[in-house]
Scaffold this active site. Sequence first.
Site, PDB file in Angstrom:
ATOM      1  N   CYS A   8       0.825  -1.219   0.000  1.00 25.36           N
ATOM      2  CA  CYS A   8       0.000   0.000   0.000  1.00 25.36           C
ATOM      3  C   CYS A   8       0.862   1.273   0.000  1.00 25.36           C
ATOM      4  CB  CYS A   8      -0.947   0.016   1.185  1.00 25.36           C
ATOM      5  SG  CYS A   8      -0.257  -0.605   2.696  1.00 25.36           S
ATOM      6  N   HIS A  55      -2.888   6.090   4.862  1.00 21.18           N
ATOM      7  CA  HIS A  55      -1.456   6.280   5.100  1.00 21.18           C
ATOM      8  C   HIS A  55      -1.048   7.659   4.571  1.00 21.18           C
ATOM      9  CE1 HIS A  55      -1.251   2.168   6.241  1.00 21.18           C
ATOM     10  NE2 HIS A  55      -0.627   1.648   5.198  1.00 21.18           N
TER      11      HIS A  55
END
Length: 331
Positions: free
Chosen positions: A126, A235
């Site tokens: 990711c 994130h």
Amino acid sequence: MKVAVVGATGLVGTEMLKVLAERNFPVTELLPVASARSVGQEIEFQGKKYKVVSMDDALAARPAVAIFSAGGAISLQEAPRFAAAGTVVIDNSSAWRMDPTKKLVVPEINAHTLTADDKIIANPNCSTIQLVVALNELHKRYRATRIVVSTYQSVTGTGKQAVDQMMQERAGQTAGNPAYPHRIDLNVLPHIDVFQDNGYTKEEMKMVLETKKIFRDDSIRLTATTVRVPVIGGHSEAVNVEFAQEFDLAEVRELLRQTEGVELVDDVKNNVYPMPQGAHGRDAVLVGRLRRDETQPKTLNMWVVADNLRKGAATNAVQIAEVLLEMGLLK
Ligand code: 2RA
């Protein structure tokens, strides 16, 4: 089309089902696969109820595509079995990412490299996906030579156990089944995945190695510090990138506006910049805080935020399946 989702009851697997439905992927029969203890459990998909099935039952059904998010060990063992049976596997674990015979795909960057020979396709990590999506057009125009990244990664990247730990700690309780070696609420952990002999974590080395593979440029020098923060939604990454060529900041902005998958969120005079709460539940990679690194030429600072469960995992995998479908590579 028969579609298997392996790890269907996890955070990423659940997001994969959501994204498949949202994007109307042509699923005629869903095969949700999870651990033996979950077999028989009912899940709902597009208004229909499906029972979780075993890996062997899913394999026997011969799905056209199987999207895995069940950890590396299961992928290493099971993906080849599905591939041998004619299923195309899109795997979200790290198992196949650095295998030289497997493609590591971010559709906006390298989906065009896919062929009928690709039976196991790796979904990047990711934190790598959001970085390379943000850099894609800038790298093409100015060629990134050195990248320094500090990440601020959501607990959702670890999974439900970590979210539970954070919420229990936030409620003033002692976490019953902690995911981390330390408290995470009101704290940050410079520790994601295991430490390697060189002092970096596997998460940090994933960014180094995967970025080079996706950009097909082993000369890119990347160093990363990946940090777990008590956040949900996405994130965040502070990126310092040195280019081979000098750049014009206005042109950088325009290139980012034109970059597929990127949303420029940058108006600091009005306190407008990317944040996890702005990325949560969306597929865009948000880029902001653009400014020159005034300590050296040809170097840009930027701030990159994305929902790690979506573009960082589920959506990227489903987009790969969509490309395979468009290319006539799913039977
Ligand atoms: C993490 N990127 O955030 C890793 C795996 N999802 O934990």
